[in-house]
Design a protein around this motif. Structure first.
Motif, PDB file in Angstrom:
ATOM      1  N   ALA A 193      58.043 -13.928  58.206  1.00  0.00           N
ATOM      2  CA  ALA A 193      59.105 -14.522  57.917  1.00  0.00           C
ATOM      3  C   ALA A 193      60.239 -13.793  57.835  1.00  0.00           C
ATOM      4  CB  ALA A 193      58.834 -15.489  56.632  1.00  0.00           C
ATOM      5  N   TYR A 194      60.507 -12.908  58.552  1.00  0.00           N
ATOM      6  CA  TYR A 194      61.457 -12.004  58.507  1.00  0.00           C
ATOM      7  C   TYR A 194      62.192 -11.417  59.905  1.00  0.00           C
ATOM      8  CZ  TYR A 194      63.837  -8.439  55.526  1.00  0.00           C
ATOM      9  OH  TYR A 194      64.648  -7.652  54.735  1.00  0.00           O
ATOM     10  N   ALA A 195      62.673 -12.704  60.267  1.00  0.00           N
ATOM     11  CA  ALA A 195      63.527 -12.454  61.856  1.00  0.00           C
ATOM     12  C   ALA A 195      64.542 -11.615  61.579  1.00  0.00           C
ATOM     13  CB  ALA A 195      64.124 -13.952  62.269  1.00  0.00           C
TER      14      ALA A 195
ATOM     15  N   PHE B  81      62.392  -9.222  62.895  1.00  0.00           N
ATOM     16  CA  PHE B  81      61.441  -8.154  62.926  1.00  0.00           C
ATOM     17  C   PHE B  81      60.001  -9.025  63.169  1.00  0.00           C
ATOM     18  CE2 PHE B  81      65.063  -6.346  60.648  1.00  0.00           C
ATOM     19  CZ  PHE B  81      64.987  -5.132  61.332  1.00  0.00           C
ATOM     20  N   THR B  82      59.543  -9.931  62.206  1.00  0.00           N
ATOM     21  CA  THR B  82      58.476 -10.611  62.393  1.00  0.00           C
ATOM     22  C   THR B  82      58.632 -12.030  61.927  1.00  0.00           C
ATOM     23  OG1 THR B  82      58.129  -9.916  59.987  1.00  0.00           O
ATOM     24  CG2 THR B  82      57.063  -8.528  61.632  1.00  0.00           C
ATOM     25  N   TYR B  83      58.276 -13.021  62.904  1.00  0.00           N
ATOM     26  CA  TYR B  83      58.729 -14.284  62.850  1.00  0.00           C
ATOM     27  C   TYR B  83      57.813 -15.229  63.542  1.00  0.00           C
ATOM     28  CZ  TYR B  83      62.104 -13.884  66.430  1.00  0.00           C
ATOM     29  OH  TYR B  83      62.835 -13.814  67.734  1.00  0.00           O
TER      30      TYR B  83
ATOM     31  N   PRO C  71      52.034 -12.576  52.301  1.00  0.00           N
ATOM     32  CA  PRO C  71      52.966 -12.560  51.574  1.00  0.00           C
ATOM     33  C   PRO C  71      53.524 -11.038  51.324  1.00  0.00           C
ATOM     34  CG  PRO C  71      51.526 -14.089  50.347  1.00  0.00           C
ATOM     35  CD  PRO C  71      50.878 -13.329  51.488  1.00  0.00           C
ATOM     36  N   PHE C  72      54.765 -10.797  51.621  1.00  0.00           N
ATOM     37  CA  PHE C  72      55.205  -9.267  51.676  1.00  0.00           C
ATOM     38  C   PHE C  72      54.959  -8.690  50.399  1.00  0.00           C
ATOM     39  CE2 PHE C  72      58.497  -6.031  50.427  1.00  0.00           C
ATOM     40  CZ  PHE C  72      58.393  -5.352  51.466  1.00  0.00           C
ATOM     41  N   ASP C  73      54.974  -8.995  49.156  1.00  0.00           N
ATOM     42  CA  ASP C  73      54.520  -8.251  47.811  1.00  0.00           C
ATOM     43  C   ASP C  73      52.713  -8.063  47.898  1.00  0.00           C
ATOM     44  OD1 ASP C  73      53.916 -10.583  47.291  1.00  0.00           O
ATOM     45  OD2 ASP C  73      54.733 -10.589  45.120  1.00  0.00           O
TER      46      ASP C  73
ATOM     47  N   ALA D 177      56.170  -4.221  58.092  1.00  0.00           N
ATOM     48  CA  ALA D 177      56.878  -5.195  57.776  1.00  0.00           C
ATOM     49  C   ALA D 177      58.178  -4.699  57.058  1.00  0.00           C
ATOM     50  CB  ALA D 177      56.021  -5.893  56.296  1.00  0.00           C
ATOM     51  N   SER D 178      58.702  -3.936  57.894  1.00  0.00           N
ATOM     52  CA  SER D 178      60.225  -3.286  57.660  1.00  0.00           C
ATOM     53  C   SER D 178      59.923  -2.659  56.097  1.00  0.00           C
ATOM     54  CB  SER D 178      61.046  -4.389  57.446  1.00  0.00           C
ATOM     55  OG  SER D 178      61.305  -5.087  58.534  1.00  0.00           O
ATOM     56  N   HIS D 179      59.018  -1.963  56.034  1.00  0.00           N
ATOM     57  CA  HIS D 179      58.700  -1.300  54.409  1.00  0.00           C
ATOM     58  C   HIS D 179      59.673  -0.046  54.318  1.00  0.00           C
ATOM     59  CE1 HIS D 179      55.213  -3.449  53.763  1.00  0.00           C
ATOM     60  NE2 HIS D 179      55.674  -3.261  52.501  1.00  0.00           N
ATOM     61  N   GLY D 180      60.549   0.124  53.377  1.00  0.00           N
ATOM     62  CA  GLY D 180      61.544   1.332  53.469  1.00  0.00           C
ATOM     63  C   GLY D 180      60.335   2.445  52.698  1.00  0.00           C
ATOM     64  N   ILE D 181      60.682   3.674  53.386  1.00  0.00           N
ATOM     65  CA  ILE D 181      59.651   4.525  52.841  1.00  0.00           C
ATOM     66  C   ILE D 181      60.214   5.433  51.557  1.00  0.00           C
ATOM     67  CG2 ILE D 181      58.579   6.976  53.375  1.00  0.00           C
ATOM     68  CD1 ILE D 181      59.183   5.995  56.550  1.00  0.00           C
TER      69      ILE D 181
ATOM     70  N   GLU E  86      57.975   6.229  45.519  1.00  0.00           N
ATOM     71  CA  GLU E  86      57.031   5.095  44.705  1.00  0.00           C
ATOM     72  C   GLU E  86      55.842   4.604  45.438  1.00  0.00           C
ATOM     73  OE1 GLU E  86      57.321   4.965  41.560  1.00  0.00           O
ATOM     74  OE2 GLU E  86      55.953   3.442  41.116  1.00  0.00           O
ATOM     75  N   ARG E  87      56.419   4.081  46.752  1.00  0.00           N
ATOM     76  CA  ARG E  87      55.235   3.604  47.838  1.00  0.00           C
ATOM     77  C   ARG E  87      54.472   4.718  48.194  1.00  0.00           C
ATOM     78  NH1 ARG E  87      59.567  -0.603  50.746  1.00  0.00           N
ATOM     79  NH2 ARG E  87      59.213  -2.231  49.228  1.00  0.00           N
ATOM     80  N   GLN E  88      54.950   5.781  48.231  1.00  0.00           N
ATOM     81  CA  GLN E  88      54.043   6.920  49.081  1.00  0.00           C
ATOM     82  C   GLN E  88      52.839   7.414  47.772  1.00  0.00           C
ATOM     83  OE1 GLN E  88      57.161   9.537  50.112  1.00  0.00           O
ATOM     84  NE2 GLN E  88      56.742   9.343  52.224  1.00  0.00           N
TER      85      GLN E  88
ATOM     86  N   VAL F 228      61.367 -10.776  46.418  1.00  0.00           N
ATOM     87  CA  VAL F 228      60.129 -10.039  45.547  1.00  0.00           C
ATOM     88  C   VAL F 228      59.655  -8.869  46.157  1.00  0.00           C
ATOM     89  CG1 VAL F 228      58.242 -11.408  45.923  1.00  0.00           C
ATOM     90  CG2 VAL F 228      58.711 -10.578  43.689  1.00  0.00           C
ATOM     91  N   GLY F 229      59.678  -7.540  45.428  1.00  0.00           N
ATOM     92  CA  GLY F 229      58.940  -6.660  45.858  1.00  0.00           C
ATOM     93  C   GLY F 229      59.741  -5.779  46.661  1.00  0.00           C
ATOM     94  N   THR F 230      60.691  -5.957  47.000  1.00  0.00           N
ATOM     95  CA  THR F 230      61.795  -5.133  47.965  1.00  0.00           C
ATOM     96  C   THR F 230      62.389  -3.947  47.263  1.00  0.00           C
ATOM     97  OG1 THR F 230      63.551  -6.645  47.796  1.00  0.00           O
ATOM     98  CG2 THR F 230      62.160  -7.027  49.343  1.00  0.00           C
ATOM     99  N   THR F 231      62.760  -3.005  48.118  1.00  0.00           N
ATOM    100  CA  THR F 231      63.719  -2.093  47.649  1.00  0.00           C
ATOM    101  C   THR F 231      65.296  -2.440  47.190  1.00  0.00           C
ATOM    102  OG1 THR F 231      64.225  -1.481  49.906  1.00  0.00           O
ATOM    103  CG2 THR F 231      62.653  -0.175  49.019  1.00  0.00           C
ATOM    104  N   TYR F 232      65.287  -3.706  47.691  1.00  0.00           N
ATOM    105  CA  TYR F 232      66.651  -4.117  47.332  1.00  0.00           C
ATOM    106  C   TYR F 232      66.718  -4.363  45.678  1.00  0.00           C
ATOM    107  CZ  TYR F 232      66.131  -4.655  52.155  1.00  0.00           C
ATOM    108  OH  TYR F 232      65.940  -4.558  53.543  1.00  0.00           O
TER     109      TYR F 232
ATOM    110  N   ARG G  27      64.836   4.572  55.455  1.00  0.00           N
ATOM    111  CA  ARG G  27      63.875   4.542  56.712  1.00  0.00           C
ATOM    112  C   ARG G  27      62.562   3.817  56.571  1.00  0.00           C
ATOM    113  NH1 ARG G  27      62.665  10.498  57.847  1.00  0.00           N
ATOM    114  NH2 ARG G  27      61.165  10.091  56.139  1.00  0.00           N
ATOM    115  N   ILE G  28      62.603   2.954  57.766  1.00  0.00           N
ATOM    116  CA  ILE G  28      61.400   2.092  57.764  1.00  0.00           C
ATOM    117  C   ILE G  28      60.171   2.689  58.335  1.00  0.00           C
ATOM    118  CG2 ILE G  28      60.866  -0.408  58.364  1.00  0.00           C
ATOM    119  CD1 ILE G  28      63.279  -0.130  56.491  1.00  0.00           C
ATOM    120  N   GLY G  29      59.050   2.466  57.615  1.00  0.00           N
ATOM    121  CA  GLY G  29      57.804   2.920  58.462  1.00  0.00           C
ATOM    122  C   GLY G  29      56.570   2.131  58.100  1.00  0.00           C
TER     123      GLY G  29
END
Ligand code: ARG
Length: 249
Positions: free
Chosen positions: A38-40, A42-44, A75-77, A93-97, A100-102, A140-144, A205-207
């Motif tokens: 659900a992320y046009a 990129f993925t839709y 779901p993204f989160d 899914a357009s995850h910023g590196i 914390e996520r690493q 929800v759950g985004t770097t934003y 940077r997205i990975g």
């Protein structure tokens, strides 16, 4: 009571499923990829067909590795958590590196570079400074979300399950601004002339991510990415969606 205890301890064990190694995946012939569709752009879904920049790129990468693809839409989160439960072999899914996520996942080399863009209804607050005292929507759950919290001084940061929900609430005037991926924001602008873009709040940077302790798979994904970036496939897909090559410099 005993049974209940047994049940709860079994549930606690579920997250420990081991990830499939590269050779397990090669033996099965199919790689399972998690995303949030659900992320046009990129993925839709286009009708019933899963499509988008990251869908086509992941399929090109899998092909390069000689693998078939099974897509899993969640779901993204829940995506990075799902890696630890072996629900999929990797997520795109357009995850910023982020550091914390690493801690929870291993990332392949970035497949594009982007950032958090402010999107408003025409006349809305377009700069970080103008967001002071305002209500801002994010998925929800985004770097934003983290970036806006760091910014401080906002009235509220409202989270929504999907970016499309956040966008709808911006249109309805329930929030003053939205922060989303730069390219996802620009896509929304194309479809709705009442919206406009503000400042880029930060860059990222997205990975693609694999389960922690599955570095062999991350390496193989990075190597396949490098090949499709070298042979023109990446540029072709990127130009189709963005009119430009969006790889990191
Ligand atoms: N780039 C942002 C992040 O890493 C947002 C990603 C949202 N992706 C999605 N498929 N909805 O948190």
């Amino acid at each position: 009571m005993k049974r209940l205890l047994l049940l709860t301890s079994l549930i606690a064990l579920v997250p420990l499923a081991a990830a499939r190694s590269l050779s397990d995946i090669q033996a099965s012939g199919t790689i399972r990829i998690g995303t949030e569709a659900a992320y046009a752009p990129f993925t839709y879904y286009q009708g019933k067909k899963l499509t988008g920049f990251e869908i086509e790129l992941a399929e090109a990468i899998a092909k390069q590795m000689g693998l078939k693809v099974e897509w899993i839409d969640k779901p993204f989160d829940s995506l990075l958590i799902g890696l630890g439960q072996d629900r999929f072999d990797f997520v795109i899914a357009s995850h910023g590196i982020t550091a914390e996520r690493q801690k929870a996942a291993t990332f392949a080399s970035p497949h594009y570079c982007s950032g958090g863009l402010i999107v408003v209804k025409k006349g809305g607050p377009k700069t970080a400074a103008a967001l002071k005292g305002k209500t801002v929507a994010v998925q929800v759950g985004t770097t934003y979300y983290d970036q806006l919290k760091k910014l401080g001084g906002l009235k509220d940061v409202k989270t929504y399950p999907q970016n499309t929900d956040a966008l709808q609430n911006l249109r309805a005037g329930r929030v003053d601004a939205l922060v989303s991926d730069r390219f996802a924001g620009l896509e929304a602008l194309k479809k709705d002339q009442t919206l406009e873009a503000g400042e880029l709040l930060f860059q990222e940077r997205i990975g693609m991510a694999v389960a922690k302790n599955n570095p062999g798979l991350a390496k193989a994904l990075s190597a396949a990415l490098k090949k499709v970036q070298a042979n023109g496939t990446y540029t072709k897909i990127s130009k189709k969606y963005f009119g430009e090559d969006i790889r990191c410099e």
